[in-house]
Design a protein around this motif. Structure first.
Motif, short mmCIF file in Angstrom:
data_model
loop_
_atom_site.label_atom_id
_atom_site.label_comp_id
_atom_site.label_asym_id
_atom_site.label_seq_id
_atom_site.Cartn_x
_atom_site.Cartn_y
_atom_site.Cartn_z
N ALA A 1 0.82 -1.22 0.00
CA ALA A 1 0.00 0.00 0.00
C ALA A 1 0.85 1.26 0.00
CB ALA A 1 -0.94 -0.01 1.20
N ARG A 2 1.88 1.30 0.84
CA ARG A 2 2.73 2.49 0.91
C ARG A 2 3.47 2.71 -0.40
NH1 ARG A 2 5.42 1.79 6.95
NH2 ARG A 2 3.53 2.32 8.15
N LEU A 3 4.00 1.63 -0.97
CA LEU A 3 4.76 1.79 -2.21
C LEU A 3 3.84 2.19 -3.36
CD1 LEU A 3 7.48 1.72 -3.56
CD2 LEU A 3 7.13 -0.70 -4.06
N PHE A 4 2.60 1.69 -3.35
CA PHE A 4 1.66 2.09 -4.38
C PHE A 4 1.47 3.61 -4.36
CE2 PHE A 4 -2.56 2.94 -6.11
CZ PHE A 4 -2.53 2.22 -7.29
N ALA A 5 1.28 4.18 -3.18
CA ALA A 5 1.13 5.63 -3.07
C ALA A 5 2.40 6.34 -3.54
CB ALA A 5 0.80 6.01 -1.63
N CYS A 6 3.56 5.79 -3.18
CA CYS A 6 4.83 6.42 -3.59
C CYS A 6 5.02 6.36 -5.10
CB CYS A 6 6.00 5.73 -2.89
SG CYS A 6 6.08 6.01 -1.11
N SER A 7 4.72 5.23 -5.70
CA SER A 7 4.92 5.11 -7.15
C SER A 7 3.92 5.98 -7.91
CB SER A 7 4.81 3.64 -7.59
OG SER A 7 3.58 3.09 -7.21
N MET A 8 2.70 6.10 -7.38
CA MET A 8 1.75 7.03 -7.99
C MET A 8 2.25 8.47 -7.86
SD MET A 8 -0.80 5.68 -9.51
CE MET A 8 -1.92 4.28 -9.60
N ALA A 9 2.90 8.78 -6.75
CA ALA A 9 3.48 10.12 -6.57
C ALA A 9 4.56 10.37 -7.63
CB ALA A 9 4.06 10.26 -5.17
N MET A 10 5.33 9.33 -7.97
CA MET A 10 6.35 9.49 -9.01
C MET A 10 5.71 9.74 -10.37
SD MET A 10 9.08 9.40 -7.32
CE MET A 10 10.25 9.41 -8.66
N VAL A 11 4.56 9.09 -10.64
CA VAL A 11 3.84 9.38 -11.89
C VAL A 11 3.41 10.84 -11.92
CG1 VAL A 11 1.77 8.85 -13.23
CG2 VAL A 11 3.05 6.99 -12.15
N ILE A 12 2.94 11.35 -10.79
CA ILE A 12 2.53 12.76 -10.71
C ILE A 12 3.73 13.68 -10.93
CG2 ILE A 12 1.70 14.54 -9.12
CD1 ILE A 12 -0.16 12.42 -7.93
N ILE A 13 4.87 13.34 -10.32
CA ILE A 13 6.08 14.15 -10.52
C ILE A 13 6.47 14.18 -12.00
CG2 ILE A 13 8.57 14.21 -10.07
CD1 ILE A 13 7.92 13.19 -7.24
N ALA A 14 6.39 13.02 -12.65
CA ALA A 14 6.72 12.96 -14.07
C ALA A 14 5.80 13.86 -14.89
CB ALA A 14 6.63 11.51 -14.57
N ALA A 15 4.49 13.84 -14.56
CA ALA A 15 3.54 14.69 -15.29
C ALA A 15 3.82 16.17 -15.04
CB ALA A 15 2.12 14.33 -14.86
N ILE A 16 4.21 16.51 -13.82
CA ILE A 16 4.50 17.92 -13.51
C ILE A 16 5.75 18.39 -14.26
CG2 ILE A 16 5.24 19.46 -11.65
CD1 ILE A 16 3.38 17.93 -9.79
N LEU A 17 6.76 17.53 -14.38
CA LEU A 17 7.95 17.89 -15.15
C LEU A 17 7.58 18.24 -16.59
CD1 LEU A 17 10.60 15.30 -13.90
CD2 LEU A 17 10.60 17.77 -13.52
N ILE A 18 6.64 17.49 -17.14
CA ILE A 18 6.21 17.75 -18.51
C ILE A 18 5.36 19.01 -18.57
CG2 ILE A 18 4.75 16.87 -20.38
CD1 ILE A 18 5.83 14.08 -19.70
N ALA A 19 4.52 19.21 -17.56
CA ALA A 19 3.67 20.40 -17.52
C ALA A 19 4.48 21.68 -17.36
CB ALA A 19 2.66 20.29 -16.38
N ALA A 20 5.70 21.56 -16.82
CA ALA A 20 6.53 22.73 -16.56
C ALA A 20 7.16 23.32 -17.82
CB ALA A 20 7.63 22.37 -15.55
#
Length: 418
Positions: free
Chosen positions: A77-96
């Motif tokens: 469960a914890r790693l799922f949240a962390c890996s989803m956070a990494m997906v969000i970080i990747a999307a933000i890098l592209i949005a920037a």
């Protein structure tokens, strides 16, 4: 953890996992269409869009290696949240709106996080589902995920590209995807087994299965990754690119499922030959099809993509047919790494060769892989003769875009039909 509770879990109890991954797939589908479209319509170097495809696959290779150790360290469960956070970080890098090299880096982050998510979700489903309906649960999971990718691609067609709304939509869907699993009452399963690669063992069990999964890694990433690039460079409108990518995902139902059922009734190797022949025919059609006949082109690519998915699912099942329970975890680990390795190398080669041979290079590459694999299967059929029909597992829908990490969980639990 109470094993009896897991064995008696109802089909409804796994809904949180399936819902989370399907919502995440919608976000992934948006980004799979958005990144190549934007890179091919920008001042980025010609290799940037192909480099992003390679980065996703390489990140996936990293993810399949580090996923097991990370789950053992912090839990599912914890790693799922962390890996989803990494997906969000990747999307933000592209949005920037950073330079293209950062987009490629972001896609690598996504690839690693996505494969970790696959390992978590499939491992969890594998333990939560009972023997009676595990195979159907996994097939439903694959189907909903791939259709989620298609829906995401369609949504991309409705989003303006003159701002950063598309990556922000990815952030939204990914954040929503955390909630169902975050609120699930399903206990965490045991930590998955380590990725124990044993190529000699996999070759001994099923050369056709090993080489088939290897081939499908390259086929899947080339076809799924380069179609939006090909369409964008041919000035296909955004909405039509989105519809094309949505239609491609339906090949899972219209091509893979019938051939999969056929593989339960005859030697799977012959069905693999049929799938390779379909790839070759569809490849010729894709090579010759004109964007002025869009409906025909979409049908051709639907068959093309569906046949690619078929090679993966049937080669995987063929390997499973011949695996002893004690070999199943290292076999699955080896197949997972083989898939990810080919999914990295083949797109990289296509990216390097496209400036020389043109935008249809990925079609030629897919056809060459299919022909090479078909010749290998023919050789094995000639050497080994008809395959035994006993101990054959029932076919289940699987996606070459979602490499099988379900068995990296616990010896003896990986095969849903055994």
């Amino acid at each position: 953890m109470n094993g009896d509770h897991i064995d008696t879990a109802s089909p409804f109890s796994i809904a949180s996992i399936v819902i989370s991954m399907t919502i995440a797939a919608i976000g992934s589908g948006i980004m799979f269409a958005y990144v190549p479209y934007m890179l091919t319509h920008s001042d980025a170097a010609g290799w940037a869009a192909g480099g992003a495809v390679t980065a996703v696959a390489f990140g996936g290779l990293v993810g399949c290696v580090v996923g097991g150790p990370l789950i053992r360290r912090v839990g599912h469960a914890r790693l799922f949240a962390c890996s989803m956070a990494m997906v969000i970080i990747a999307a933000i890098l592209i949005a920037a709106d950073l330079p293209p090299i950062w987009w490629i880096f972001a896609r690598g982050i996504y690839g690693a996080a996505a494969n970790v998510n696959f390992i978590i979700a499939q491992s969890w489903l594998n333990h939560a589902a009972s023997n009676q309906w595990r195979g159907r649960a996994m097939s439903f999971f694959y189907m909903t995920y791939v259709l989620g990718l298609g829906c995401g691609a369609w949504i991309f067609g409705q989003i303006p590209t003159d701002g950063n709304l598309a990556p922000l939509a990815v952030v939204f869907f990914t954040a929503i995807a955390i909630l169902p699993i975050g609120l699930t009452r399903l206990p965490n399963p045991p930590a998955p087994a380590s990725v124990n690669v044993n190529v000699k063992m996999a070759w001994r069990i099923s050369p056709v299965g090993l080489i088939g999964v290897l081939a499908s890694g390259g086929l899947s990433m080339v076809v799924q990754g380069f179609v939006p690039i090909y369409a964008s460079t041919n000035q296909l409108p955004q909405a039509d690119i989105a519809l094309l990518m949505f239609v491609m995902q339906t090949g899972l139902l219209f091509v893979q499922y019938p051939l999969g059922i056929l593989s339960d009734r005859m030697d799977r190797r012959y069905v693999l030959l049929i799938a390779c022949a379909i790839i070759l025919i569809a490849g010729f059609g894709a090579f010759l099809a004109s964007f002025s006949h869009l409906v025909l082109l979409m049908i051709v690519f639907m068959v093309f993509g569906g046949a690619v998915e078929t090679v993966y699912s049937i080669a995987n099942a063929h390997a499973n047919d011949r695996a002893d329970p004690g070999d199943f975890v290292p076999l699955s680990s080896t197949l997972l790494v083989a898939w990810s390795t080919a999914a990295t190398i083949v797109p990289l080669c296509v990216t390097m060769l496209t400036p020389i041979f043109g935008g249809r290079t990925f079609i030629i590459a897919a056809m060459c892989v299919a022909v090479a694999y078909a010749l290998f299967v023919l050789r094995r059929v000639k050497e080994r003769g008809p395959a035994p029909e006993d101990e054959r597992e029932s076919f289940g829908i699987r996606s070459a875009q979602l490499p099988n990490a379900a068995t990296l969980s616990e010896p003896g639990k990986g095969n849903p039909e055994k």
